[in-house]
Every structure is written in C-alpha cells, then in structure tokens.
Design an enzyme around this catalytic site. Structure first.
Site, mmCIF file in Angstrom:
data_model
loop_
_atom_site.group_PDB
_atom_site.id
_atom_site.type_symbol
_atom_site.label_atom_id
_atom_site.label_comp_id
_atom_site.label_asym_id
_atom_site.label_seq_id
_atom_site.Cartn_x
_atom_site.Cartn_y
_atom_site.Cartn_z
ATOM 1 N N ASN A 111 0.843 -1.201 0.000
ATOM 2 C CA ASN A 111 0.000 0.000 0.000
ATOM 3 C C ASN A 111 0.877 1.249 0.000
ATOM 4 O OD1 ASN A 111 -0.440 1.933 2.502
ATOM 5 N ND2 ASN A 111 0.135 -0.056 3.347
ATOM 6 N N PHE A 115 -1.638 8.057 4.622
ATOM 7 C CA PHE A 115 -2.433 8.629 5.721
ATOM 8 C C PHE A 115 -3.719 9.272 5.205
ATOM 9 C CE2 PHE A 115 1.247 9.481 8.988
ATOM 10 C CZ PHE A 115 1.376 8.118 9.166
ATOM 11 N N THR A 176 4.559 8.671 3.661
ATOM 12 C CA THR A 176 4.575 10.126 3.842
ATOM 13 C C THR A 176 6.032 10.567 3.774
ATOM 14 O OG1 THR A 176 2.591 10.155 5.223
ATOM 15 C CG2 THR A 176 4.077 12.026 5.414
ATOM 16 N N ASN A 244 5.937 -1.540 11.451
ATOM 17 C CA ASN A 244 5.136 -1.101 10.320
ATOM 18 C C ASN A 244 5.514 -1.914 9.081
ATOM 19 O OD1 ASN A 244 3.455 0.623 8.684
ATOM 20 N ND2 ASN A 244 3.833 2.274 10.141
#
Length: 362
Positions: A111, A115, A176, A244
């Site tokens: 993905n 955010f 990000t 993560n």
C-alpha cells in the site's frame, strides 16, 4: 457462518479493486451482517500491559479502521483490542489511486495510501458517540503538508485524550515523505519529549494517565535500533510497536506487483518484523511492553511473536486473505496451544525463543 467468507465472500470481494473491497468490508461491519463471535473467557490469555487489562493478546492494527467507523464491531469479532487511525489533524486524501495492491501468491499487500483519513474532528465525533466495551487505541500522525509535524502529534494527544485507552505515535509509515526521519535520534528525542509532555499535562487535568506507544519500521540498521532503544529508555515511554510495513521486496513470487511503490505487509513480513521485535526486546530489557505486528496469520504465528518478546500482537493484512473469522480462530487456537504447553498464563511463554529470533539475519 462467518467462515463462509473463505468460500464465497473472499472470492466476491476479490472481484473488486482492493480499496473498494476494503470499503465494502467496513460497510458489512457497520451493517451488522457479520455476527458477533462468542468466545469463552480464557483467563490464561488475559494480562495487564501498560496498566490496561486485555482479555486476550490479539489486536487489530491501525490502518483498517482509519476513521473510527467500526471499533465496536471489530471487538465483537474476537479481538482483545483495536486501534483506529492513523488519523491526522486535518483531513487529507492521501496518494493518488490505485494505491493498494494484492500479491495473492505471497499472501501480501503493498500500500501507498499516505495517511488518507477524515481528520481529527470526524474520528473524535465517532469515538464520542460509540458504545464501546473494550480497549480502543488511537494511532496519531502528521499531515503531509504540515509545517510542524511534532505539533501534529501533540494535537493528537490533546484531541483524543478523553476517548483513547492508549496512543500510538506512528513515525514509521513509508508513504509520507520524510516521516521516517523522525526515527533519527535527535528528531525522536524532540518528538518523544513533546508528546509525553502533552500526555502528562492532559493526565494532570483528567486524573488518569493514557499510555503512549511508539510504532517503528522494520527497515532499521542495528545502529538505528540502538538509537531508538536509547531514546525510548531515556523517556517515560509506555511501550513500542514493532513493526510497520517494509520497503523490502525480498523473496516475493509476484515480481510484477512487487514493483509497485509502497509498504509491504502480510506473510512475507513475518520473519523480518519478528527478528526486529526480538532485537528491540534485547535492547530494551524485559519490562517495557512491546506489541508485535507483521505477517500474523494463525495462532502459531501469534504465539511465535510472543515467544520472540511481544506482550501483545496485532494483525491486519492477513485478514484480507483469511477473512473476518481469523481473530476468533486465532484466539481459540491460542487456548489449544496453551493446553499443549501446559502453562497457566501465556505470559510464561514470552521470550522463550528470544535468542533464536534476535540472532536471525533477515
């Protein structure tokens, strides 16, 4: 009934774009189409971590319920806790679509969402209105265009203090630009100092202390892990979440989808994330709570995270392939594994394979 997903629901959902399928699953949970799972209480699975008592150690990771739409419904699937977000102060659309990719042969997902969420105000309103009997954490992040990212995390603490059972400061998303720079030692010192000062100020007003966890990436050098451990230990942080998604594409079968940019999650992440988990446990010692995430797909992989040093375990991507019955199957499976091991508490098995995983080169 809920396991019929593996025969029919999965096939139907996989006809849709992954992001559309995700939206349909949220709609199904909202509608009550998925029945609540009735699990017998097993006191051997219950433990107190960071001052919170969890009925079982399995949680839904952040990323699924970004906007706090279905926390109560997720808890009814059998999870011991769930985590909403990542939520940022201002709403943001995220990266251009398509931005989620299934790697079916690998049981993985890539993905690059960035955010995408509706912002603090929308999530707060839902949490305030929800009737929740269970533990819901709030995963906070920074807007992509923020002029002061640390201030965004502080705003998250202040906004959600009345409704969060714990916070997660997410500095480890690869989607990000520049966010992972907050893992560098000087930046991390500034972030943790500001976030914990905000938490302590809110605690003084509220008369209760909400734990704060830090979520880190699996793509760390040993020196990077040393720096994070040093900063974590020098602040009054309540715990760590490892880990993560990864930027690695090693060992994937689907080399076409592997070329997509973004973070990889699912089964291929299990070994890397578990080795980093064990490495952080070695660095942090036995007392700091750690939540293990990455590639969890069964009771066995859940227990292996605990053996590697985790107190609690989260999943998300593997439920894409295993369906909404997965949390209940895992919790029942954990009880069966404790029967086999003959232990009075799952806590007794923590760290039992710590050295094995800490020595893994992945």
């Amino acid at each position: 009934m809920i396991d019929a997903f593996k025969l029919l629901g999965k096939r139907g959902l996989f006809l849709f774009d992954p992001e559309a399928a995700h939206g349909l699953s949220i709609t199904a949970l909202k509608s009550g189409l998925l029945p609540a799972c009735s699990l017998p209480a097993d006191p051997r699975l219950s433990q107190t971590v960071a001052g919170l008592t969890f009925a079982n150690p399995l949680g839904m990771a952040a990323g699924y319920d970004k906007n706090a739409e279905v926390p109560a419904a997720l808890l009814r699937l059998g999870f011991g806790f769930t985590e909403i977000g990542t939520v940022t102060p201002k709403p943001q659309a995220g990266n251009p679509k398509p931005r989620i990719f299934r790697l079916e042969r690998d049981g993985a997902v890539i993905n690059r969402l960035g955010f995408n969420n509706e912002g603090h105000a929308a999530a707060l309103a839902r949490l305030q209105a929800a009737k929740i009997s269970g533990i819901v954490g709030v995963n906070i992040g920074a807007n992509k265009d923020s002029e002061d990212r640390i201030a965004d995390y502080v705003a998250g603490i202040r906004t959600f203090y009345s409704v969060a059972r714990y916070f997660t400061a997410n500095i480890s998303s690869p989607n990000t630009p520049g966010l992972r720079d907050l893992q560098a030692r000087d930046s991390l010192n500034q972030l943790l100092s500001a976030v914990l000062a905000a938490r302590n100020a809110e605690a003084a007003k509220a008369g209760r202390t909400v734990p704060v966890f830090l979520k880190i990436a699996p793509d760390l050098t040993p020196e990077g892990m040393d720096d994070i451990a040093a900063e974590v230990l020098s602040h009054a942080l309540d715990g760590l979440i490892v880990s993560n998604t990864t930027l690695s594409r090693e060992g994937l079968s689907d080399q076409t989808q592997a070329k997509e940019a973004g973070g990889l999650s699912g089964r291929p992440l299990f070994e890397k994330s578990t080795a980093v988990l064990a490495g952080m446990r070695k660095r942090l010692g036995p007392d700091l709570p750690i939540i293990g995430v990455g590639g969890v797909s069964s009771a066995e992989t859940t227990l292996e995270k605990i053996r590697a040093g985790a107190d609690l375990v989260q999943l998300y991507s593997c439920m894409v392939y295993e369906g909404p019955g997965l949390p209940a199957r895992i919790v029942r499976g954990l009880s069966a594994l404790l029967d086999r091991e003959g232990v009075a508490s799952i806590r007794e098995l923590r760290d039992s394979r710590l050295d094995y995983w800490a020595d893994r080169k992945v």
